[in-house]
Design a protein around this motif. Structure first.
Motif, PDB file in Angstrom:
ATOM      1  N   GLY A   1      68.764  35.867  53.729  1.00  0.00           N
ATOM      2  CA  GLY A   1      69.127  36.915  54.688  1.00  0.00           C
ATOM      3  C   GLY A   1      68.147  36.940  55.857  1.00  0.00           C
ATOM      4  N   HIS A   2      66.858  36.836  55.538  1.00  0.00           N
ATOM      5  CA  HIS A   2      65.845  36.817  56.606  1.00  0.00           C
ATOM      6  C   HIS A   2      65.969  35.531  57.427  1.00  0.00           C
ATOM      7  CE1 HIS A   2      63.685  39.153  53.268  1.00  0.00           C
ATOM      8  NE2 HIS A   2      64.079  40.045  54.153  1.00  0.00           N
TER       9      HIS A   2
ATOM     10  N   LEU B   1      59.512  49.727  65.578  1.00  0.00           N
ATOM     11  CA  LEU B   1      60.421  49.441  66.705  1.00  0.00           C
ATOM     12  C   LEU B   1      59.640  49.113  67.978  1.00  0.00           C
ATOM     13  CD1 LEU B   1      63.025  52.191  65.845  1.00  0.00           C
ATOM     14  CD2 LEU B   1      63.523  49.738  66.011  1.00  0.00           C
TER      15      LEU B   1
ATOM     16  N   GLY C   1      70.384  43.048  61.317  1.00  0.00           N
ATOM     17  CA  GLY C   1      71.432  43.113  60.301  1.00  0.00           C
ATOM     18  C   GLY C   1      72.164  44.440  60.433  1.00  0.00           C
TER      19      GLY C   1
ATOM     20  N   ILE D   1      70.575  47.966  59.731  1.00  0.00           N
ATOM     21  CA  ILE D   1      69.568  48.636  60.554  1.00  0.00           C
ATOM     22  C   ILE D   1      70.103  48.904  61.964  1.00  0.00           C
ATOM     23  CG2 ILE D   1      67.560  47.941  59.188  1.00  0.00           C
ATOM     24  CD1 ILE D   1      67.062  45.629  61.053  1.00  0.00           C
TER      25      ILE D   1
HETATM   26  N1  MSP Z   1      61.253  46.043  58.576  1.00  0.00           N
HETATM   27  C1  MSP Z   1      62.618  46.384  58.832  1.00  0.00           C
HETATM   28  C2  MSP Z   1      63.028  45.992  60.239  1.00  0.00           C
HETATM   29  C3  MSP Z   1      62.187  46.590  61.314  1.00  0.00           C
HETATM   30  S1  MSP Z   1      62.629  46.002  62.883  1.00  0.00           S
HETATM   31  C4  MSP Z   1      61.768  46.922  63.936  1.00  0.00           C
HETATM   32  C5  MSP Z   1      63.522  45.707  57.816  1.00  0.00           C
HETATM   33  N2  MSP Z   1      63.025  44.653  57.196  1.00  0.00           N
HETATM   34  S2  MSP Z   1      63.747  43.837  56.026  1.00  0.00           S
HETATM   35  O1  MSP Z   1      62.838  42.781  55.685  1.00  0.00           O
HETATM   36  O2  MSP Z   1      64.137  44.701  54.977  1.00  0.00           O
HETATM   37  O3  MSP Z   1      65.075  43.272  56.592  1.00  0.00           O
HETATM   38  C6  MSP Z   1      65.063  42.499  57.729  1.00  0.00           C
HETATM   39  C7  MSP Z   1      66.418  41.941  58.084  1.00  0.00           C
HETATM   40  O4  MSP Z   1      66.926  41.139  57.039  1.00  0.00           O
HETATM   41  C8  MSP Z   1      67.464  43.005  58.384  1.00  0.00           C
HETATM   42  O5  MSP Z   1      68.076  42.685  59.607  1.00  0.00           O
HETATM   43  C9  MSP Z   1      68.466  42.844  57.284  1.00  0.00           C
HETATM   44  O6  MSP Z   1      69.755  43.093  57.737  1.00  0.00           O
HETATM   45  C10 MSP Z   1      68.304  41.378  56.943  1.00  0.00           C
HETATM   46  N3  MSP Z   1      68.802  41.112  55.625  1.00  0.00           N
HETATM   47  C11 MSP Z   1      68.305  41.514  54.428  1.00  0.00           C
HETATM   48  N4  MSP Z   1      69.147  41.092  53.455  1.00  0.00           N
HETATM   49  C12 MSP Z   1      70.205  40.423  53.987  1.00  0.00           C
HETATM   50  C13 MSP Z   1      71.309  39.720  53.487  1.00  0.00           C
HETATM   51  N5  MSP Z   1      71.583  39.674  52.208  1.00  0.00           N
HETATM   52  N6  MSP Z   1      72.109  39.092  54.373  1.00  0.00           N
HETATM   53  C14 MSP Z   1      71.844  39.066  55.714  1.00  0.00           C
HETATM   54  N7  MSP Z   1      70.808  39.709  56.222  1.00  0.00           N
HETATM   55  C15 MSP Z   1      70.044  40.490  55.392  1.00  0.00           C
HETATM   56  O7  MSP Z   1      64.629  46.157  57.649  1.00  0.00           O
END
Ligand code: MSP
Length: 650
Positions: A19-20, A229, A257, A260
């Motif tokens: 996802g990341h 942000l 994603g 958020i």
């Molecule tokens: N730290 C916050 C973002 C702050 S931005 C100022 C955060 N981090 S996160 O690590 O939880 O997620 C980061 C990104 O990974 C998000 O855009 C999220 O949508 C994406 N994904 C996490 N799991 C995912 C999937 N299974 N599929 C696609 N993207 C996914 O939120």
């Protein structure tokens, strides 16, 4: 104005997963594409290092939060290096350059009255790091994560978000392409119809010591989202380099994603308004990956580690698959077999095959140098028109972050390139000694490889560069796509090995990981439905037919040129197939449960061409398409290699 693109900054409470990688690869493709265009480009990513989740992750490991974030930001950097991610800056929210900006902004908003103190009571979810009202709760639990909530009454600081709600509504109305895709824009408009309240932006240190201290009250730290942000501004010099900041803000694309969307479209936009700035030009909220139909989660033990995929395939096929498999705005499902199929069909069979055939034939018959092209003949003009259309489509689609469709535009040209070789048959020209025409045909085919390599290169930078290198091009630019001819007459070519060797089965590293997971998994619950394999075995055997009877079928390879839902039946699609006749045929096929119309365009299918025409629910059908499976379609039948429409299947 420069092209500035951002990804979310990732929480360092866990290892990176696909996802990341997805968002980061998407941002990298756009950054590379804009660099190829010669634009001043800036690509920012980083890690989100404050807040309760991170503090708890550090506690669980028994290390200090600082040590934890220093260690856990590394796997992100290491993964991006392996995936060929060309970020220009990697921001960490614990860095002084970021903390200084957060404090400055807080103080300024406090001084102008946009931040105020109040007592707040509510249900607090540690997991989501936010408060919920009684009516938000579902069965007394956090409505988003389903976890426990606790009642908290405390004095806190608030950002007057509601004050900027009207400005935001107006902004979204006036900028239809701000939030993308359309579904997310509608979701936001729905959210904005309701009252937008103020945002609690502090946490008492007594409860959460890990964060940026509020400049006007040392008892509090900043709420992690208000802090995080601001990375998009602190990293590009909002305070330290105002000139650069003015070139870069508003950002061209902020990729996030879908989970958020509110924090970005509402919190971040209103924060920007309060700071006297405007939101990014585009905020694109992509869909989520599931894994074999399940949500990816640690407890399900189904998290796909991008490092495993990289061990097996190297960076390019993984990058390619992530953006080719699903539309950027939609959700999609990961399965190892899908990655293998995309690799073999698009990269090995279509693109790799085209390049290798052109290079090998030129090597064998024309001394391995770029041959000169003569006058157009045969299907040359069609091929050139197809190529120039593909370039135009690809460019338009990538400008709007339609990755899957941009790749499809490239593949249409690649398939046309393979068909061109079948039709113009350079082997026959060579056999009869028609060297002039042979040169033209091979030159045209090599030019298609060149254009493909350029279009591929933002997605697959290593393989794109390798193919360009074989064709004698060292420093590609997007401007090189303006003309069909871009190779230098007489330049030395390098044939070498195929670019994407075909893989017969899953790579050993993947198979080993799957076997291990299977061995560890609890026994699967008994399924009522029979597995496809059993169904096939049990399918009734039919009486033998004579060879003569079989010969009565006229089976042909066809390429799908269009497909749409049947106007009067959910199960059916109306498919237009080119089987090499003057006009393509219309075939009604019962495959809608398995395929969307867009999945089919460009695919090779097998058509029973002499089936009596029939009218199926009001649509005339001229033939039948072969597929595997019983009542439930499992796969369309296709051909192993790219072949010319109309080729007989025996
Ligand atoms: N730290 C916050 C973002 C702050 S931005 C100022 C955060 N981090 S996160 O690590 O939880 O997620 C980061 C990104 O990974 C998000 O855009 C999220 O949508 C994406 N994904 C996490 N799991 C995912 C999937 N299974 N599929 C696609 N993207 C996914 O939120």
């Amino acid at each position: 104005m420069a092209f500035y693109i951002t990804t979310p900054i990732y929480y360092v409470n866990d290892a990176p997963h696909i996802g990341h990688a997805y968002t980061t690869v998407a941002a990298d493709v756009l950054a590379r594409y804009h660099r190829l265009k010669g634009e001043d480009t800036w690509f920012l990513t980083g890690t989100d290092e404050h807040g309760q989740k991170v503090m708890e992750a550090a506690q669980a490991r028994g290390v200090s939060p600082q040590q934890h974030v220093d260690e856990l930001s590394q796997p992100y950097k290491a993964l991006w290096a392996r995936m060929n991610i060309t970020y220009d800056d990697f921001i960490r929210t614990t860095e002084p350059r970021h903390q200084a900006v957060v404090k400055r902004v807080l103080q300024e908003l406090f001084d102008k009255g946009d931040i105020f103190q109040d007592t707040y009571e509510g249900w607090y979810s540690v997991y989501e790091e936010r408060f919920f009202t009684e009516k938000d709760l579902v069965d007394g639990k956090d409505p988003l994560s389903g976890r426990e909530v606790e009642w908290i009454a405390e004095s806190n600081y608030f950002f007057r978000m509601g004050k900027y709600a009207d400005q935001l509504r107006q902004w979204v109305e006036d900028h239809p392409d701000f939030v993308q895709p359309e579904t997310r824009r509608n979701e936001l408009l729905g959210y904005l119809k309701k009252d937008v309240g103020d945002l609690c932006i502090s946490r008492p240190k007594a409860r959460l010591p890990w964060g940026i201290e509020m400049p006007f009250d040392a008892e509090y730290v900043t709420y992690v989202w208000f802090d995080a942000l601001l990375n998009y501004a602190s990293a590009v010099g909002i305070d330290s380099d105002p000139e650069r900041f003015a070139q870069l803000w508003p950002a061209s694309y902020q990729l996030i994603g879908k989970d958020i969307l509110t924090t970005h479209a509402v919190y971040w936009s209103t924060m920007l308004f309060a700071m006297g700035l405007t939101p990014a030009k585009h905020l694109y909220a992509h869909g989520w990956w599931t894994v074999e139909g399940q949500k990816m989660s640690k407890s399900m033990k189904n998290v796909v580690d991008p490092n495993l995929l990289l061990d097996a395939y190297g960076p390019d096929p993984v990058r390619y698959f992530l953006l080719r498999e699903i539309q950027f705005g939609a959700d999609g499902d990961f399965a190892h077999e899908k990655l293998l199929t995309a690799y073999n069909s698009d990269l090995a069979n279509d693109l790799g095959n085209l390049a290798h055939r052109g290079l090998s034939m030129t090597g064998n018959w024309l001394g391995g140098v770029v041959p000169e092209a003569g006058e157009d003949a045969g299907t040359d003009a069609d091929l050139k028109a197809t190529a120039m259309k593909a370039v135009a489509d690809y460019t338009r689609l990538l400008e709007e972050a339609s990755f899957k469709d941009a790749l499809e535009a490239m593949l249409v040209m690649v398939r046309a390139g393979n068909n061109y070789l079948q039709v113009e048959a350079p082997w026959a020209l060579n056999a009869k000694g028609d060297t002039a025409r042979l040169k033209t045909v091979l030159r045209n085919s090599l030019e298609i490889s060149r254009i493909s390599a350029l279009l591929l290169s933002p997605f697959c930078p290593d393989k794109g560069a390798e193919l360009l290198g074989k064709l004698g091009i060292a420093a590609p630019r997007l401007a090189d796509l303006q003309d069909f001819y871009g190779l230098s007459d007489g330049a030395a070519l390098e044939v070498g090995e195929p670019l994407f060797p075909r893989m017969k089965e899953l790579p050993p590293a993947i198979q080993a990981a799957l076997d291990e997971a299977k061995a560890k998994a609890p026994p699967a619950p008994k399924k009522k439905k029979k597995s496809p394999a059993t169904r096939t075995k049990k399918a009734k055997k039919k009486a033998p037919v004579s060879f003569d009877d079989f010969q009565k079928f006229d089976l042909r390879a066809g390429v799908v040129t269009a497909a749409e839902p049947h106007p009067d039946a959910d199960r059916l699609l109306v498919v237009t197939v080119d089987i090499g006749e003057a006009a393509p045929r219309t075939v009604v096929a019962g495959i809608a449960s398995k395929y969307a119309p867009a999945d089919l365009v460009g695919k090779t299918v097998i058509v029973v061409a002499n089936l009596e025409p029939a009218t199926i629910r009001g649509v005339d059908s001229q033939g039948m398409i072969l597929a595997a499976g019983g009542k439930a379609i499992e796969s369309l039948a296709t051909t192993f290699d790219a072949i010319v429409p109309g080729t007989v299947i025996r």
